[in-house]
Design a protein around this motif. Structure first.
Motif, PDB file in Angstrom:
ATOM      1  N   SER A 153       0.160  -7.400   8.710  1.00  0.00           N
ATOM      2  CA  SER A 153      -0.342  -5.965   9.062  1.00  0.00           C
ATOM      3  C   SER A 153       0.326  -4.856   8.168  1.00  0.00           C
ATOM      4  O   SER A 153      -0.074  -3.777   8.074  1.00  0.00           O
ATOM      5  CB  SER A 153      -0.420  -5.750  10.337  1.00  0.00           C
ATOM      6  N   LEU A 154       1.342  -5.109   7.581  1.00  0.00           N
ATOM      7  CA  LEU A 154       2.301  -4.435   6.824  1.00  0.00           C
ATOM      8  C   LEU A 154       1.873  -4.353   5.659  1.00  0.00           C
ATOM      9  O   LEU A 154       2.093  -3.612   4.377  1.00  0.00           O
ATOM     10  CB  LEU A 154       3.709  -4.250   7.161  1.00  0.00           C
ATOM     11  N   VAL A 155       1.296  -5.808   5.059  1.00  0.00           N
ATOM     12  CA  VAL A 155       0.850  -5.957   3.650  1.00  0.00           C
ATOM     13  C   VAL A 155      -0.747  -6.126   4.021  1.00  0.00           C
ATOM     14  O   VAL A 155      -1.221  -6.390   5.091  1.00  0.00           O
ATOM     15  CB  VAL A 155       1.591  -7.181   3.436  1.00  0.00           C
ATOM     16  N   PRO A 156      -1.559  -6.075   2.762  1.00  0.00           N
ATOM     17  CA  PRO A 156      -2.832  -6.430   2.964  1.00  0.00           C
ATOM     18  C   PRO A 156      -3.482  -7.703   3.385  1.00  0.00           C
ATOM     19  O   PRO A 156      -4.341  -8.047   2.202  1.00  0.00           O
ATOM     20  CB  PRO A 156      -3.334  -5.423   1.566  1.00  0.00           C
ATOM     21  N   ASN A 157      -3.234  -8.264   4.213  1.00  0.00           N
ATOM     22  CA  ASN A 157      -3.749  -9.657   4.641  1.00  0.00           C
ATOM     23  C   ASN A 157      -4.385  -9.657   5.830  1.00  0.00           C
ATOM     24  O   ASN A 157      -5.139 -10.779   6.055  1.00  0.00           O
ATOM     25  CB  ASN A 157      -2.401 -10.326   4.881  1.00  0.00           C
ATOM     26  N   GLY A 158      -4.671  -8.408   6.255  1.00  0.00           N
ATOM     27  CA  GLY A 158      -5.638  -8.411   7.240  1.00  0.00           C
ATOM     28  C   GLY A 158      -5.465  -8.394   8.755  1.00  0.00           C
ATOM     29  O   GLY A 158      -6.157  -8.258   9.666  1.00  0.00           O
ATOM     30  N   GLY A 159      -3.955  -8.751   9.065  1.00  0.00           N
ATOM     31  CA  GLY A 159      -3.646  -8.898  10.416  1.00  0.00           C
ATOM     32  C   GLY A 159      -3.974 -10.354  11.009  1.00  0.00           C
ATOM     33  O   GLY A 159      -4.966 -10.797  10.731  1.00  0.00           O
ATOM     34  N   PRO A 202      -1.165  -1.185   9.487  1.00  0.00           N
ATOM     35  CA  PRO A 202      -2.588  -0.496   9.279  1.00  0.00           C
ATOM     36  C   PRO A 202      -3.490  -1.638   8.871  1.00  0.00           C
ATOM     37  O   PRO A 202      -4.648  -1.327   8.832  1.00  0.00           O
ATOM     38  CB  PRO A 202      -2.432   0.626   8.186  1.00  0.00           C
ATOM     39  N   HIS A 203      -3.036  -2.744   8.078  1.00  0.00           N
ATOM     40  CA  HIS A 203      -3.923  -3.717   7.718  1.00  0.00           C
ATOM     41  C   HIS A 203      -4.383  -4.730   8.368  1.00  0.00           C
ATOM     42  O   HIS A 203      -3.861  -5.979   8.703  1.00  0.00           O
ATOM     43  CB  HIS A 203      -3.152  -4.311   6.254  1.00  0.00           C
ATOM     44  N   ILE A 204      -5.370  -4.493   9.141  1.00  0.00           N
ATOM     45  CA  ILE A 204      -5.850  -5.392  10.388  1.00  0.00           C
ATOM     46  C   ILE A 204      -7.510  -5.555  10.278  1.00  0.00           C
ATOM     47  O   ILE A 204      -8.219  -5.849  11.290  1.00  0.00           O
ATOM     48  CB  ILE A 204      -5.567  -4.888  11.766  1.00  0.00           C
TER      49      ILE A 204
END
Length: 220
Positions: A115-121, A138-140
């Motif tokens: 979620s801190l990297v753009p992997n989607g949570g 934010p990346h969820i």
């Protein structure tokens, strides 16, 4: 009804839990669960800011990153090397699969990775079914509805930070301490998380019942 993505509740490893509780002692436990590359550095920095009253366990999504994480943490003890954290260790690397239930059961506060990297949570129902407060970046986008429902229930907490490791670490440590300091809030979170997870677990049955009702209805 919501997402039909199921939640699996594996059995806790009682032997591991006992070993971890002995290692944790009177400290509180911050769990960084299913972290990905790019998330470990701010978690390690946050662990240093939390101070001696806390132990931070990093459980990477891919255990083969354990050596790199331990090195990043200045030679932190690793489960894969059959070492347990001592009283002066602030970080422990749990580089193994299949023990997340035990970790969630012991944690005071959970940061959910990807979620801190753009992997989607990752799926927040997993820590929620143990009644834990959940911190997320934010990346969820993979589980946005589930995060939204748990956020509305007061279980999910969003990090507010500028995109540098230093500000992420400061925000993360501050939020962990803020959540943990509110005893009444923790009790409310615990109940809300369990209630939400229990309701979510009934979704598949509700859908199956609706399908059976439609199948049984007379055709026109």
């Amino acid at each position: 009804i919501g997402s039909l993505k199921g939640i699996h509740t594996p059995a806790q490893n009682d032997s591991l839990c006992k070993r971890l509780m002995q290692a944790i002692g009177k400290r509180r436990l911050f769990l960084a669960a299913s972290t990905h590359a790019g998330e470990d550095a701010p978690v390690i920095a946050a662990a240093q800011k939390l101070g001696p009253g806390w132990l931070t366990i990093i459980a990477p999504r891919h255990p083969d990153r354990g050596d790199a994480i331990a090195s990043l943490a200045g030679g932190a003890p690793q489960f894969s090397h059959n070492t347990m954290p001592g009283p002066h260790d602030s970080v422990f690397v749990m580089d193994v699969l299949g023990e997340m239930a035990s970790l969630f059961s012991l944690a005071d506060v959970v940061f959910l990775g990807a979620s801190l990297v753009p992997n989607g949570g990752h799926n927040p129902l997993e820590p929620a079914q143990f009644g834990r407060p959940i911190i997320t970046g934010p990346h969820i986008f993979k589980n946005s509805a589930e995060f939204g429902g748990l956020r509305a229930a007061g279980v999910v907490f969003d990090l507010d930070y500028d995109a540098t490791d230093a500000t992420v670490a400061a925000a993360l440590a501050a939020l962990v301490m803020k959540i943990a300091a509110d005893k009444a809030g923790l009790e409310k979170i615990h109940k809300s998380a369990l209630d939400y997870a229990a309701t979510a677990a009934k979704r598949a049955d509700r859908v199956a019942a609706a399908i059976n009702k439609l199948i049984a209805a007379p055709r026109r």
